[in-house]
Design a protein around this motif. Sequence first.
Motif, short mmCIF file in Angstrom:
data_model
loop_
_atom_site.label_atom_id
_atom_site.label_comp_id
_atom_site.label_asym_id
_atom_site.label_seq_id
_atom_site.Cartn_x
_atom_site.Cartn_y
_atom_site.Cartn_z
N UNK A 20 -2.85 -0.04 3.65
CA UNK A 20 -1.44 -0.29 3.35
C UNK A 20 -1.25 -1.61 2.61
N UNK A 21 -2.00 -2.65 3.04
CA UNK A 21 -1.88 -3.95 2.38
C UNK A 21 -2.40 -3.89 0.95
N UNK A 22 -3.54 -3.21 0.75
CA UNK A 22 -4.07 -3.07 -0.60
C UNK A 22 -3.10 -2.28 -1.48
N UNK A 32 2.79 -7.53 -0.13
CA UNK A 32 1.44 -7.65 0.45
C UNK A 32 1.26 -9.02 1.11
N UNK A 33 1.87 -10.06 0.55
CA UNK A 33 1.77 -11.38 1.17
C UNK A 33 2.50 -11.40 2.51
N UNK A 34 3.73 -10.88 2.54
CA UNK A 34 4.50 -10.84 3.78
C UNK A 34 3.79 -9.98 4.83
N UNK A 35 3.19 -8.88 4.37
CA UNK A 35 2.43 -8.03 5.29
C UNK A 35 1.22 -8.74 5.85
N UNK A 52 -6.36 -10.63 0.85
CA UNK A 52 -5.17 -9.95 0.34
C UNK A 52 -3.99 -10.92 0.25
N UNK A 53 -3.80 -11.70 1.32
CA UNK A 53 -2.73 -12.68 1.30
C UNK A 53 -2.96 -13.76 0.25
N UNK A 54 -4.20 -14.23 0.14
CA UNK A 54 -4.52 -15.28 -0.82
C UNK A 54 -4.34 -14.84 -2.25
N UNK A 55 -4.82 -13.65 -2.59
CA UNK A 55 -4.70 -13.17 -3.96
C UNK A 55 -3.28 -12.71 -4.28
N UNK A 56 -2.50 -12.37 -3.26
CA UNK A 56 -1.08 -12.09 -3.49
C UNK A 56 -0.35 -13.34 -3.96
N UNK A 57 -0.69 -14.48 -3.32
CA UNK A 57 -0.11 -15.75 -3.75
C UNK A 57 -0.60 -16.14 -5.15
N UNK A 58 -1.81 -15.72 -5.48
CA UNK A 58 -2.38 -16.08 -6.78
C UNK A 58 -1.88 -15.19 -7.91
N UNK A 59 -1.15 -14.14 -7.61
CA UNK A 59 -0.72 -13.14 -8.61
C UNK A 59 -0.10 -13.76 -9.87
N UNK A 60 0.82 -14.74 -9.76
CA UNK A 60 1.42 -15.29 -10.99
C UNK A 60 0.41 -15.90 -11.95
N UNK A 61 -0.75 -16.32 -11.44
CA UNK A 61 -1.75 -16.94 -12.30
C UNK A 61 -2.28 -15.98 -13.35
N UNK A 62 -2.15 -14.67 -13.11
CA UNK A 62 -2.57 -13.68 -14.11
C UNK A 62 -1.74 -13.76 -15.38
N UNK A 63 -0.55 -14.34 -15.28
CA UNK A 63 0.38 -14.39 -16.41
C UNK A 63 0.59 -15.81 -16.93
N UNK A 64 -0.21 -16.75 -16.45
CA UNK A 64 -0.02 -18.15 -16.79
C UNK A 64 -0.40 -18.42 -18.24
N UNK A 65 0.52 -19.04 -18.97
CA UNK A 65 0.28 -19.46 -20.34
C UNK A 65 0.33 -20.99 -20.39
#
Length: 409
Positions: A20-22, A32-35, A52-65
């Motif tokens: 479910x978290x994935x 996923x972070x709240x879960x 899962x929690x750590x990479x959920x927080x890191x998600x915005x870094x995929x779009x960092x310019x």
Amino acid sequence: MVQAQNAVPKFLLKFTVLLLLFSSFYFSPIISFLGSVLVLAFSKESILVSAIGGFSLAYPALFFQPLITDDATRIFFVVKGMQNIPLSGLKYWLKMWAPDYLNYPLFTGLMYVVARWLQVEALPFIVAGVTFTAVFYTVWKFARIFEITRLAKILVLLSSVTWLNYLELISGMRFSLACALALFSIVDACFLDTKTASTRYSHLFWLIVPILIHPGVMILVIPVIVYIILNQKNFFSKWVSLIGTSVFGLVLILLNVFQNNNSYLRMISNRLNGYQSTTFDYYLSPQRLVHFFLALTLGLVAISMSSMMLKQQEMNPLFRQKVESLKRICTIFEIYFLISLISISFGMRLAVLVPMLFVLLTAVTTSRFTSGPFLYAPLLILTFVFILNLFYNISALHANFYGIVWFRL
């Protein structure tokens, strides 16, 4: 037979939660972070849920310019340059175009993997994800061993992950990642395990990993050495530790003398001397100064509260020993912070993630092993720290996260 039957439903439950978290990460990293935080509140530590929690927080870094002035701009440039370089020619290419990256072997290796098989934007995402995962797992393991309250556990997590400056984490990358891994090794070796001292301290050899990511984390080693010396039970052991430390220090001095013959040693010397400089305006902004003095104040408060708690007559002996160990290492780091006032930009490096130790010590006073007026005060302190850390991270809102999608429906 009954135990085997019970084990199957538990396994299925864990598998279902992970699934479910994935899955929720695809729909929204916020969910996923709240879960993950919810699972943390009600269960034992899990490296997968932490990730899962750590990479959920890191998600915005995929779009960092990054801006042209960001450290990430040069890192991205080097990664793009590596894309067509064979492994056999990597060292030669680095010597020609980016010789300083030879001083960060593990991080440079990660850059090469990203260059050959992933997109460049994946690098800050991976770095931030691993960093937050280390923080997640450290807090989770700590909360179980010290049996702090559920609310305190969540507040400690939020205070710890927001202590990091998000924009600096995904822009500078190396030091924050190295600091998180070093802190986990220190926490795990010094007071989380119940093994013998020799076995526990052997975990400190894992410090080699963050040092190979960024040698600057060696500034964390000195307080740990002092802690180990003070923690010896008898006079002979203290003298052996002291002599061993003196020999280690002498070796470092000799290496420093011969640094001109070795680029890695020269880089370490320049890095540590650079941290002592007071000319870095970047490290002396009002925002950072407030954060530094918050760390200093939080350390004093946490040490004072734990001292009051340890005066209780009835306390589990093993728990008392762990609290005393945590208090001792926090006291050493607090002294380290006070000494760094001589060169406050050096102290700014300590403030990156080391104050997480003070956050943990504050939370200890909510443990079920304690009694007396130690519940509401630490919860209020942790809430206050979390709110201030949100303001410390306000700069991340001004970053360029072009094309980010928070919810997919």
